[in-house]
Write an enzyme that holds these catalytic residues in place. Sequence first.
Site, PDB file in Angstrom:
ATOM      1  N   GLN A 107       0.868  -1.179   0.000  1.00 39.68           N
ATOM      2  CA  GLN A 107       0.000   0.000   0.000  1.00 39.68           C
ATOM      3  C   GLN A 107       0.907   1.232   0.000  1.00 39.68           C
ATOM      4  OE1 GLN A 107      -3.701  -0.481   0.033  1.00 39.68           O
ATOM      5  NE2 GLN A 107      -2.771  -2.382  -0.718  1.00 39.68           N
ATOM      6  N   ALA A 135     -11.674   2.604   4.513  1.00 40.24           N
ATOM      7  CA  ALA A 135     -10.724   1.780   3.769  1.00 40.24           C
ATOM      8  C   ALA A 135      -9.880   2.614   2.808  1.00 40.24           C
ATOM      9  CB  ALA A 135     -11.483   0.690   3.021  1.00 40.24           C
ATOM     10  N   HIS A 136      -8.968   1.947   2.109  1.00 35.97           N
ATOM     11  CA  HIS A 136      -8.012   2.653   1.255  1.00 35.97           C
ATOM     12  C   HIS A 136      -8.679   3.390   0.100  1.00 35.97           C
ATOM     13  CE1 HIS A 136      -7.032  -1.494  -0.828  1.00 35.97           C
ATOM     14  NE2 HIS A 136      -8.313  -1.292  -0.737  1.00 35.97           N
ATOM     15  N   ASN A 137      -8.148   4.589  -0.141  1.00 32.70           N
ATOM     16  CA  ASN A 137      -8.568   5.418  -1.278  1.00 32.70           C
ATOM     17  C   ASN A 137     -10.004   5.914  -1.193  1.00 32.70           C
ATOM     18  OD1 ASN A 137      -6.377   3.288  -2.591  1.00 32.70           O
ATOM     19  ND2 ASN A 137      -6.112   5.413  -3.183  1.00 32.70           N
TER      20      ASN A 137
END
EC number: 2.3.1.191
Lengths: 349, 349, 349
Positions: free
Chosen positions: B203, B244-246
Amino acid sequence: MTRPAPKTFTLGEIANQLDARLVGDADLVVRGLATLKDAGSGQVAFLANRAYLKDLPGTAASAVLLHPQHGEACPVSRLELDNPYLGYAALSRLFDPLARRDPAGVHPSASVDPSAVLGKRVEVGPQAVIEAGVTLGDDVVIGPGSVVGADSQIGSGSRLYANVTVYHGVVIGQRAILHSGCVIGADGFGFAHDGSRWQKIAQLGGVVLGDDVEVGSCSSIDRGALGDTLIGDDVKIDSQVQIAHNVQIGDHSALAGCVGIAGSTRVGRHCMLGGGVGLSGHLTICDGVQVTGMSLVTNSIHEPGVYSSGTGAMKNAQWRKNAVRFKQLDELAKRLSRLEKQRLDSPGP
Amino acid sequence: MTRPAPKTFTLGEIANQLDARLVGDADLVVRGLATLKDAGSGQVAFLANRAYLKDLPGTAASAVLLHPQHGEACPVSRLELDNPYLGYAALSRLFDPLARRDPAGVHPSASVDPSAVLGKRVEVGPQAVIEAGVTLGDDVVIGPGSVVGADSQIGSGSRLYANVTVYHGVVIGQRAILHSGCVIGADGFGFAHDGSRWQKIAQLGGVVLGDDVEVGSCSSIDRGALGDTLIGDDVKIDSQVQIAHNVQIGDHSALAGCVGIAGSTRVGRHCMLGGGVGLSGHLTICDGVQVTGMSLVTNSIHEPGVYSSGTGAMKNAQWRKNAVRFKQLDELAKRLSRLEKQRLDSPGP
Amino acid sequence: MTRPAPKTFTLGEIANQLDARLVGDADLVVRGLATLKDAGSGQVAFLANRAYLKDLPGTAASAVLLHPQHGEACPVSRLELDNPYLGYAALSRLFDPLARRDPAGVHPSASVDPSAVLGKRVEVGPQAVIEAGVTLGDDVVIGPGSVVGADSQIGSGSRLYANVTVYHGVVIGQRAILHSGCVIGADGFGFAHDGSRWQKIAQLGGVVLGDDVEVGSCSSIDRGALGDTLIGDDVKIDSQVQIAHNVQIGDHSALAGCVGIAGSTRVGRHCMLGGGVGLSGHLTICDGVQVTGMSLVTNSIHEPGVYSSGTGAMKNAQWRKNAVRFKQLDELAKRLSRLEKQRLDSPGP
């Protein structure tokens, strides 16, 4: 901390401690506890649920804790008790290696403010922080890396495991157990909208935990906006639980993992909330209410009993069809009423 | 840190600070804030919700903050304001003991990498860790046991309470408030399946928080896979939230406790997500959307308004019957259609 | 820890590492990874999803990783691979700055019990705590403020980020990644009710994590009551997850954020649980089961496939009507059956 060597007991000692009737060898030494299936020589097993009765005849345990009605079926020494599950609980505590450690005192790497008042036999682990004005009762254990904020009070016999956070001005009763990662006293979620942005409402209340409260890992209990968030005596809270500001939980209630309770809701005594249950804010839940897992409660409950919401899982293909119909449910109900009306209106045969 | 003695104000000072119209004794000294019901002498109460109008006549407060329309009914000194709830927010901040502490500097037990750049009046608590390349703006407070990872930047006036974790390469704006146990910048959940096992996707992105962001206890905001997870200005995030990511959250949005947002979803500005709401990944939620508690959103929303899913709690016995019927819903709908068709097909009476 | 300068590779080196077919300049130097849309000169992009094919012709990347079938459409150098998503995963790890740091050794502020056994190249960060009897394998990294409890074992190549808590007697395999705030080995939620209050059941089991397990931030994995909680090899667990005592998770399964699994449930191999899924206790879920987001599973599942529950979000006004009808669903179904019966009973036309 080192785990001490496992303790051993004779069956006679155990019978005595548990007030159980021993049928067998009082001098037999046992050193642990296991299930009927897994237990071997030197271990005690227990039968507290009929579902495991099938494992009794073949058990390799040295002794079994059970109800007198199953005594005859037991192939080894036995300890008879009216409530074998309670007996198992008591026995588990006898064998708990953490229950009989010598207190290690204050670790040199801990940071303890000189104004803090520590009772007798207090243990403060490495890297822990005790801020100004804190009071720790006798026999309190503060785990490594835990932080107790200014002016907080922790009652005697309480244990904070590693990396617990207690904010300032929090009051915790006697014999509390707080697991790692839990946070007691962070700000409640309070903001006033000024038409364009959020204005913070300082959270000026505190948190008060009664005696014999347990809080699981990574759970949050927020401080009150005005007045305190109140957790009663003997309340048991599992991991990943969120308790918002000014919530009140009555004595002896139990909250399973991932429960969320919104602000100012009052939960009665002897309530049980299943895993993932959500309660909206400003509700009153009376004593003796059980809510099953992942239910959403948006209205107050005034009658004891079991409550539920949601739908159980099914195959996705089947679910897709039903979930679409849910969106048409009101229309379906109206169509049904129309048909019924036509039926009534139609002349008899 | 010690809580300073409570601050006192005269009603005249408060009227001045809040831009309120004072009717009463400008020299009267008050030392705290409470509800109409709980307030005693020396305390200010407020009336921001008609539901509490019944508590006004009997209040023992020394003064009440309220709307001019209720002025006549107030038995004590009063502070009149068009928006008493905003006035309460401002007043709560006046009485906040944490708002006026002297910075304590860097505690000797803290570990601060020599390459870190600290602004003026920065406080770093006991056992905290500031890694290499970190920049802390003026008036930043880093609580005990908190860790700020390499090369991260924290804007001026921000406060991290105890045991907060900020990973490497995270950017946090001004006046942020991060509560204990929250984690900013852990890896997003990214894996490629090679047919037999999972291969980790490193990541490589970061997390950027705007100004005036608050993050509750034990909440997680993951770093981006590529590119950053973006939290806008004035976004308020409660406890136990997972981002969560992004993910992108627009300015002024508020997320209540236990919300979960899956990867790459974009939430607009001025949105409000109720407790326990779940958003699937890769969705777009437009500005001005409210989602009620514990709803699941699996499709993008392009129109402002209030959205919901699920079913409210009912008695378990009743629920069991209905939940079974839910599994038959598509079949019930088809049977209904068949009946309707028969009706139409049947000759008129 | 400082982030090292970004590493650079030639396309030839990357082709070699990924076993990809290079069409373009083998000596071209690249220093990072980005999406087709965001990539600039010196960066590699990838095409792993047809939805992004539209971004290929205009990409400013120096090279693109893609399937041979899209090779002709690529305007720049390309790396052809049968599974470009796996290629992206491998490439992300090449560019991961954390993958190639020199171990920093044991920080002087860490507290390491003299009886702990540390392998080669072990790093223990500032303020971390390693208790008595702990074993850390080669190349283990323990982040700042993390605590490893007495007698726990952590396999070689594992990394604990900052503020992780591992209780006593926990066994963790090789190459584990534990993110900040996660807690491994807290007590399971076990109490026996004695008719008036709760009696604690000491949680005497442990937790065993296999190899290649990842656990997200603020997740909890509780220790067993008797016997261990077991997490298989290559199991990936996201943030905010709760795994109760004596749960077993089979190899290669993946659990998204906010999942909650109640006690003693066994999840098979290669299962995937969506965000917020809840599993009741004592269930058996067979291999190869997928459960979609926020579903509640209250019965064992014996057949692989996709399972769901709940209802998707809709406008609140529409939802209110349908949710009310849900409470009448059993009654509606009975009314429908009655109508059908009347139809059958009525004489033919």
